[in-house]
Enzyme design. Structure first.
Site, PDB file in Angstrom:
ATOM      1  N   ASP A 184      -2.229  -1.396  10.341  1.00 39.38           N
ATOM      2  CA  ASP A 184      -2.370  -1.481   8.885  1.00 39.38           C
ATOM      3  C   ASP A 184      -3.090  -2.878   8.245  1.00 39.38           C
ATOM      4  O   ASP A 184      -3.548  -2.940   6.790  1.00 39.38           O
ATOM      5  CB  ASP A 184      -1.174  -1.361   8.056  1.00 39.38           C
ATOM      6  CG  ASP A 184      -0.635  -0.004   8.096  1.00 39.38           C
ATOM      7  OD1 ASP A 184      -1.407   0.913   8.416  1.00 39.38           O
ATOM      8  OD2 ASP A 184       0.648   0.453   8.000  1.00 39.38           O
ATOM      9  N   LYS A 193       1.023  -1.015   0.036  1.00 31.92           N
ATOM     10  CA  LYS A 193       0.084   0.231  -0.163  1.00 31.92           C
ATOM     11  C   LYS A 193       0.648   1.258  -0.083  1.00 31.92           C
ATOM     12  O   LYS A 193       2.097   1.264   0.379  1.00 31.92           O
ATOM     13  CB  LYS A 193      -0.921   0.142   1.275  1.00 31.92           C
ATOM     14  CG  LYS A 193      -0.318  -0.202   2.416  1.00 31.92           C
ATOM     15  CD  LYS A 193       0.131   1.456   3.048  1.00 31.92           C
ATOM     16  CE  LYS A 193       0.788   1.239   4.490  1.00 31.92           C
ATOM     17  NZ  LYS A 193       1.405   2.327   5.086  1.00 31.92           N
ATOM     18  N   SER A 208       0.438  -6.563   5.254  1.00 32.50           N
ATOM     19  CA  SER A 208      -0.161  -7.422   4.021  1.00 32.50           C
ATOM     20  C   SER A 208      -0.185  -8.937   4.042  1.00 32.50           C
ATOM     21  O   SER A 208      -1.045  -9.523   3.925  1.00 32.50           O
ATOM     22  CB  SER A 208       0.364  -6.830   2.759  1.00 32.50           C
ATOM     23  OG  SER A 208      -0.219  -7.419   1.670  1.00 32.50           O
TER      24      SER A 208
END
Ligand code: C5P
Length: 309
Positions: free
Chosen positions: A148, A22, A116
């Site tokens: 995140d 990201k 992620s």
């Protein structure tokens, strides 16, 4: 006729997942919280740079991590290990797992690679172990792993992150929008807690809040400008509260920003706590040709042409 048991075994014993990075198009720190985290207004964008994660069963009940990048911890510090352990402990205590991470996303760069990967393990194991957990349940596990991680569970191209970044608000108006970027990642790693601590120190001594470090617009205005789906928006709208601090810790960021500006690019920003820097290109062609030129000219940082995914 006998069933091809071997083939069936092969299919269910392995799962391959692509785990995207990201960037933050906007990251404004609102305040420091009693739990030492910071409340944010952030705009996440998922980009095409990805790691490949392969999950496969083990005969014992261990969780083992393998990675092609020596900077990635292989033990219990690894967020993938922690993600797998959370689900194993609760749902499949007798199952073991090999997690192979083929890493392309630079580590400690502000691109959310570790977060992620953890989200990929949660969603991947949900399928692999047939857990049938809802997205809401997966998000609960994700929140426990890092600020995140929930964004990546939602698997959407753009979203607001509120709270410490973990409260995700989808932006359906941007679902079909694609941006192109040139991404340059200096070699130096920055520790996110260190960057936030330096931000706190700067704020306490009044160094941070000069006129230059305030955003020109708020995240909602930026989103409404993006919703017009024109990548040539006026410069100065992207914003990151942490940029000034990270720049002091890693002067390479400034060099990279200048270099991108010299290519005629105007919207340039550091992502997350850095040091990755990205610029908005007006097309895939422009992103690829500038990336190729920077590499040809010997740019010491890692250079990528990426798009929203
Ligand atoms: O949530 P995560 O584990 O990714 O955060 C890493 C560190 O970054 C935290 O321990 C904290 O020091 C800092 N952080 C913060 N405020 C946020 C997100 C992260 O202070 N909103």
């Amino acid at each position: 006729m006998k069933k091809p048991a071997g083939l069936v075994f092969l299919i269910v014993s392995k799962l391959v997942i692509y785990s995207f990075a990201k960037v933050n198009l906007f990251l404004k720190i609102l305040n420091k919280r009693p739990d030492n985290y910071h409340n944010l207004d952030t705009l996440f964008e998922r980009i095409s740079l990805s790691d490949r994660i392969t999950l496969s069963s083990r005969k014992d009940n261990l969780i083992k991590i393998y990675c092609n990048n020596a900077q990635v911890p292989l033990g219990q510090d690894n967020l993938c290990w922690q993600a797998a352990r959370l689900l194993q402990k609760k749902f499949r205590p007798h199952k073991g797992l090999d997690i192979k991470i083929n890493k392309r996303i630079p580590v400690g760069a502000g691109l959310g690679g570790g977060s992620s990967n953890a989200a990929s393990v949660l969603t991947g194991l949900n399928k692999f172990w047939g857990l049938k957990l809802s997205k809401t349940k997966l998000v609960k596990f994700a929140v426990a792993l890092g600020s995140d991680v929930p964004f990546f569970i939602h698997a959407i191209p753009f979203a607001y992150g509120l709270g410490r970044g973990e409260k995700i608000q989808a932006l359906p108006g941007l679902n079909r929008f694609r941006l192109w970027h040139i991404l340059v990642v200096p070699e130096k790693h920055l520790s996110t807690p260190l960057v936030y601590r330096e931000w706190d120190a700067g704020e306490q001594s009044g160094r941070i809040f000069s006129g230059l470090t305030k955003p020109a617009v708020n995240v909602k205005i930026l989103t409404s400008i993006l919703a017009k789906k024109n990548p040539r928006f006026r410069p100065g709208l992207l914003f990151n509260s942490l940029e000034q601090v990270s720049l002091r810790l890693c002067p390479e960021i400034k060099r990279v920003k200048t270099r991108l500006r010299n290519q005629g690019l105007e919207n340039i920003l550091m992502s997350g706590s850095g040091p990755a820097v990205f610029a908005i290109a007006c097309s895939g062609y422009q992103a690829r040709s500038i990336a190729a030129r920077l590499k040809q000219e010997g740019e010491p940082g890692r250079v990528f042409a990426v798009s929203t995914v």
